[in-house]
Design a protein around this motif. Structure first.
Motif, mmCIF file in Angstrom:
data_model
loop_
_atom_site.group_PDB
_atom_site.id
_atom_site.type_symbol
_atom_site.label_atom_id
_atom_site.label_comp_id
_atom_site.label_asym_id
_atom_site.label_seq_id
_atom_site.Cartn_x
_atom_site.Cartn_y
_atom_site.Cartn_z
ATOM 1 N N THR A 179 0.987 -1.062 0.028
ATOM 2 C CA THR A 179 -0.427 0.094 -0.015
ATOM 3 C C THR A 179 1.189 1.107 0.045
ATOM 4 O O THR A 179 0.614 2.537 -0.929
ATOM 5 C CB THR A 179 -0.440 0.265 1.414
ATOM 6 O OG1 THR A 179 -1.714 -0.985 1.118
ATOM 7 C CG2 THR A 179 -2.019 1.023 1.662
ATOM 8 N N LEU B 193 0.807 4.429 -2.601
ATOM 9 C CA LEU B 193 0.405 5.520 -3.263
ATOM 10 C C LEU B 193 1.924 6.319 -3.535
ATOM 11 O O LEU B 193 2.229 7.672 -3.963
ATOM 12 C CB LEU B 193 0.502 6.281 -1.367
ATOM 13 C CG LEU B 193 -0.643 5.780 -0.396
ATOM 14 C CD1 LEU B 193 -0.669 5.895 1.066
ATOM 15 C CD2 LEU B 193 -1.575 6.689 -1.574
ATOM 16 N N TRP B 194 3.357 6.404 -3.450
ATOM 17 C CA TRP B 194 5.018 6.759 -3.067
ATOM 18 C C TRP B 194 4.697 6.683 -4.998
ATOM 19 O O TRP B 194 4.728 7.971 -5.698
ATOM 20 C CB TRP B 194 5.819 6.183 -2.771
ATOM 21 C CG TRP B 194 7.108 6.385 -3.408
ATOM 22 C CD1 TRP B 194 7.907 5.439 -5.148
ATOM 23 C CD2 TRP B 194 7.976 7.726 -3.265
ATOM 24 N NE1 TRP B 194 9.012 6.230 -4.374
ATOM 25 C CE2 TRP B 194 8.822 8.035 -3.996
ATOM 26 C CE3 TRP B 194 7.535 8.740 -2.127
ATOM 27 C CZ2 TRP B 194 9.494 8.760 -3.803
ATOM 28 C CZ3 TRP B 194 8.520 9.860 -2.743
ATOM 29 C CH2 TRP B 194 9.582 10.139 -2.875
ATOM 30 N N THR C 278 2.467 9.717 -6.113
ATOM 31 C CA THR C 278 2.901 11.294 -6.754
ATOM 32 C C THR C 278 3.166 11.713 -7.929
ATOM 33 O O THR C 278 3.256 13.040 -7.521
ATOM 34 C CB THR C 278 4.084 11.334 -5.116
ATOM 35 O OG1 THR C 278 4.729 10.824 -5.515
ATOM 36 C CG2 THR C 278 3.429 10.562 -4.239
ATOM 37 N N LEU D 253 -5.137 10.515 -6.312
ATOM 38 C CA LEU D 253 -3.622 10.990 -5.520
ATOM 39 C C LEU D 253 -4.865 10.979 -4.103
ATOM 40 O O LEU D 253 -4.387 10.591 -2.859
ATOM 41 C CB LEU D 253 -2.480 11.720 -5.712
ATOM 42 C CG LEU D 253 -1.608 11.593 -4.447
ATOM 43 C CD1 LEU D 253 -1.273 10.711 -3.995
ATOM 44 C CD2 LEU D 253 -1.028 13.309 -4.548
ATOM 45 N N SER E 215 -7.097 7.848 -3.060
ATOM 46 C CA SER E 215 -5.673 6.346 -3.121
ATOM 47 C C SER E 215 -5.633 6.761 -1.482
ATOM 48 O O SER E 215 -5.326 6.194 -0.807
ATOM 49 C CB SER E 215 -5.354 6.468 -3.979
ATOM 50 O OG SER E 215 -4.845 6.054 -4.876
ATOM 51 N N SER E 216 -4.918 7.999 -0.983
ATOM 52 C CA SER E 216 -4.355 8.480 0.684
ATOM 53 C C SER E 216 -5.302 7.899 1.616
ATOM 54 O O SER E 216 -5.194 7.483 2.048
ATOM 55 C CB SER E 216 -4.008 9.503 0.504
ATOM 56 O OG SER E 216 -3.624 9.952 -0.939
ATOM 57 N N GLN E 217 -7.422 8.064 1.294
ATOM 58 C CA GLN E 217 -7.683 7.868 2.207
ATOM 59 C C GLN E 217 -8.422 6.448 2.135
ATOM 60 O O GLN E 217 -8.175 6.098 3.164
ATOM 61 C CB GLN E 217 -9.487 8.537 1.876
ATOM 62 C CG GLN E 217 -10.222 8.526 2.694
ATOM 63 C CD GLN E 217 -10.964 9.456 2.490
ATOM 64 O OE1 GLN E 217 -11.286 11.000 1.442
ATOM 65 N NE2 GLN E 217 -12.836 9.583 2.414
ATOM 66 N N LEU F 3 -5.043 4.350 4.234
ATOM 67 C CA LEU F 3 -5.342 5.343 5.548
ATOM 68 C C LEU F 3 -5.741 3.563 6.823
ATOM 69 O O LEU F 3 -4.399 3.430 7.489
ATOM 70 C CB LEU F 3 -5.911 6.047 6.071
ATOM 71 C CG LEU F 3 -5.596 7.429 5.849
ATOM 72 C CD1 LEU F 3 -6.336 8.595 6.340
ATOM 73 C CD2 LEU F 3 -4.663 7.976 6.472
ATOM 74 N N SER G 82 -14.691 8.009 -0.832
ATOM 75 C CA SER G 82 -12.723 8.112 -0.965
ATOM 76 C C SER G 82 -13.555 8.337 -3.060
ATOM 77 O O SER G 82 -13.511 9.448 -3.625
ATOM 78 C CB SER G 82 -12.171 6.990 -1.504
ATOM 79 O OG SER G 82 -12.508 6.470 -1.758
#
Length: 772
Positions: A68, A72-73, A76, A84, A87-89, A92, A134
């Motif tokens: 995961t 995320l990296w 970016t 983005l 996906s960040s939400q 978590l 999301s």
């Protein structure tokens, strides 16, 4: 003032692409229920998994978290910011549960947080349901460019319908383009009259954490907008710090004000605000709070701004107010926050009346009226202070300044009020001829100055002895002795560096001054110094004279500017700008105009009697009452003297004074002539021996000092001595001792006169003593 127009760009015509709608409300509720169940299971695994010891479970949980994070990296680097954010939400819950699991594996044993942390993370994730919600976040983010474009188009349409004011835009451009404005910005620009240029107001903003530079003043701002300096006004913003400054640029208003007829009050207020109290004025922060305009004068009440001390420089204010003669401006202040500035049409002290007996009669505080202040109020000085007792005064003035007339008024007032006047005039009586024969004692000449002081010291010592014997703690006027004041005129002929008197005589006089300050003043003896040029340091004990002078009065007439500043620095602490008094009434501007035109200007009346009067550390300008001279004397002053009988000392004091004066005068005259001050006549003492009188004043005051010759003869009275022994005996090498060369020369002169003789090589003795 020029301006530049602002152009706008129309909005794009193409519409954005459509974006899929999010889930329906029912579908979203079902997905959220499934998602929350999954989080509950994951929380239970996060609690129990680390305790099972199953490597496959451990590896799977850790791999899920690492995957995961890597995903995320990778996102970016994408330009799809909506994706983005969504996906960040979603990531978590996975990152939180994987992190709790991994931390529990690393930590030894089982702690309470290993159970609480995964359950808390699962509960929070269940409440948020990030996987379901999301979708809404992504939908909103993808719609954001379209919203911005819609708003831009609406703004463009609004600008096309209501175009921006090109004048205000040009004002902002002129400010930004000027290098003088630095990093500041001009904000909230508004026309004073909406729709009517060019007058406007605005706000000058500095960078965060900085203050508006002081260099950004009215002159600089006027240059930025090409308007007159008078059209620019600056003011602090109430409730804000130095990073904000309000500005008003109003050339139309300034032009209208210049064209309209202002009242005298408006002219005065504007002139003071612009030339004196403004930031670039001659006295910034000295605000005009009230004023009165009459036919012959303008009176202004001034207060210093908060956190400032009152400061009213006389000459710069005269220049700022366009007053040609600075002598027409009188300034008084309390030395703290308030002051009064008075401007006269013509000098108020040109014409002044003669004194009366009523003027010179003491009031309850021991004061008389010596003359008038500039505004007509009486100028009072004290002859005696009921609380402090006898006082010390200083009267200074160049020839023609009115010093002698001032002294005559004071001494005549002493006679009128029953005060014994003891006067000595070092100028052989020429300075105060009216006082001679009309006071208790009048001594004429330099020797008389020293003798008068010595005799007064004898009277003071007598009173001290009687007071001590009776247990009296101080002096009370006329109980049992009268008050007496000593006036020493032309004292500079005795004490100044240029005085042609022996060093020993000057030292004796200053010693008597110090002695009288210690004893005489405590027992009803006042002291007054007068001269053409007196420095406090010349008067013996400078610190004591300075302190006592502040309790009395310093009358400073016309003298040179250096002495004026020296006396002012010694005696004034209220901040008054003390300037030298000119010789004549009249404006120096008239002389300049005459020089330009090649004409001659008649001199104005002489300023005799004009003076600065220092009392209690404060300064005021005044003029002594007029005295009319006839046949080289002042009959009006003589009449004042003779309006009352001459006060005298008590019989006992009179005998002491006269005896001490006669003896001291004879000794002083011999010392001034370079002779032995004690004479050559030996006097028998009670035992039949012989000795010389050592105390010319018959008191504990400093006696006349011995000359080098006297000291040599005293040393040889004990027998013959070598030269080096004589030098040591007379004080060579001591702080006040003579030089070796002086001793050698005196030995030679005494030998030539036959008063000593050589008893051998380098040995001296009295005549006949070398044969014994």
């Amino acid at each position: 003032m020029t301006t530049q127009a602002v152009t706008t760009t129309p909005a794009p015509e193409t519409a954005p692409a459509a974006v899929p709608a999010p889930f329906s409300p029912g579908t979203a509720r079902r997905l959220a229920a499934v998602e929350r169940t999954a989080y509950g299971v994951a929380g239970a695994v996060g609690v129990a998994g680390p305790l099972l010891g199953n490597g496959y479970v451990h590896a799977g949980v850790i791999a899920a978290g690492a995957g995961t994070l890597w995903r995320l990296w990778a996102l970016t680097r994408s330009a799809d910011h909506g994706r983005l954010l969504a996906s960040s939400q979603r990531a978590l819950p996975a990152l939180a549960l994987s992190g709790c699991y991994t931390a529990a594996l690393i930590a030894p044993g089982t702690s309470w947080w290993e159970i609480a942390a995964p359950l808390t993370a699962a509960a929070l994730a269940g409440i948020a349901a990030p996987l379901t919600r999301s979708r809404f976040v992504r939908h909103s983010a993808e719609n954001l460019p379209a919203v911005i474009e819609d708003q831009g188009a609406a703004l463009a349409r609004q600008q096309q319908e209501v175009p921006a004011d090109p004048f205000l835009a040009g004002i902002a451009d002129m400010w930004a383009a000027s290098p003088a404005t630095g990093t500041t910005a001009l904000n909230r620009i508004q026309l004073i009259r909406p729709g009517e240029a060019p007058d406007f107001v605005a706000l000058i903003l500095a960078m965060p954490g900085e203050a508006v530079p002081k260099s950004l003043d009215e002159r600089v701002i006027a240059a930025v907008f090409d308007v007159p300096v008078g059209a620019v006004e600056l003011a602090e913003v109430e409730g804000s710090g130095p990073g904000r400054l309000a500005v008003r640029v109003a050339p139309d208003r300034a032009r209208a004000r210049a064209q309209q007829v202002l009242t005298p009050d408006e002219v005065l207020v504007n002139l003071w605000a612009e030339k004196v109290a403004a930031r670039d004025g001659v006295a910034p922060g000295m605000n005009l709070v009230d004023h009165r305009i009459s036919e012959d004068r303008i009176r202004m009440r001034v207060e210093a701004a908060e956190s400032q001390m009152i400061r009213l420089p006389r000459l710069p204010i005269a220049r700022a107010l366009h007053v040609k003669d600075a002598e027409l401006i009188m300034i008084e202040s309390d030395g703290l926050a308030a002051g009064v500035v008075t401007v006269y049409r013509e000098h108020p002290l040109i014409n002044i009346r003669e004194a009366t007996v009523a003027d010179l009669t003491m009031d309850a505080d021991g004061r008389i009226i010596l003359g008038l202040l500039h505004d007509g109020r009486p100028a009072r000085i004290a002859l005696y202070d009921p609380e402090l007792g006898a006082i010390t005064d200083i009267v200074v003035g160049a020839p023609g300044s009115g010093k002698s007339v001032t002294l005559n008024h004071i001494i005549a007032a002493e006679r009128i009020n029953g005060i014994v006047s003891i006067v000595a005039d070092a100028q052989n009586g020429m300075s105060l001829p009216e006082a001679k024969g009309r006071v208790y004692h009048f001594g004429a000449g330099i020797a008389a100055v020293g003798a008068t002081l010595a005799a007064a010291c004898a009277v003071g010592d007598y009173r001290e002895q009687v007071s001590a014997a009776n247990g009296w703690g101080g002096f009370q006027i006329n109980d049992p002795w009268p008050l007496f004041n000593i006036s020493l005129d032309e004292i500079n002929k005795v004490l100044s560096a240029e005085a042609e008197v022996p060093r020993e005589f000057r030292k004796w006089v200053t010693g008597n001054i110090g002695h009288f300050q210690t004893t005489g003043r405590k027992y009803g003896g006042g002291l007054r110094f007068a001269g053409q040029s007196i420095h406090v340091a010349d008067l013996g004990d400078a610190e004591k004279i300075r302190a006592n002078g502040k309790n009395g009065t310093v009358w400073l007439g016309r003298v040179n500017s250096n002495l004026t500043q020296s006396m002012a620095s010694d005696m004034v602490n209220d901040g008054t700008d003390v300037t030298p008094i000119p010789k004549h009434f009249g404006s120096a501007a008239d002389d300049v105009e005459a020089a330009w035109e090649g004409t001659e200007v008649p001199r104005g009346p002489i300023t005799a009697g004009r003076a600065w009067m220092f009392q209690g550390g404060r300064a005021s300008t005044m003029r002594v009452f007029k005295a009319v001279k006839e046949n080289r004397t002042f009959p009006g002053l003589i009449n004042l003297y003779e309006s009352a009988p001459i006060p005298v000392l008590t019989p006992a004091e009179d005998a002491i004074f006269k005896a001490a004066y006669a003896e001291a005068l004879a000794a002083a005259e011999r010392l001034l002539a370079g002779e032995d001050p004690y004479g050559d006549d030996d006097q028998e003492d009670g035992e039949g021996g012989k000795g010389k009188t050592r105390n010319a004043a018959r008191s504990s005051a400093p006696a006349l000092p011995r000359t080098v010759a006297d000291r040599i003869l005293d040393a040889l009275a004990g027998g013959q001595l070598r030269t080096r022994e004589i030098r040591a005996a007379v004080g060579v090498g001591e702080p006040d001792g003579p030089a070796s060369g002086t001793v050698d020369n005196t030995l030679t002169k005494l030998a030539e006169a036959g008063r000593i003789e050589r008893a051998g090589h380098g040995t001296w003795a009295l005549p006949g003593a070398s044969q014994d």
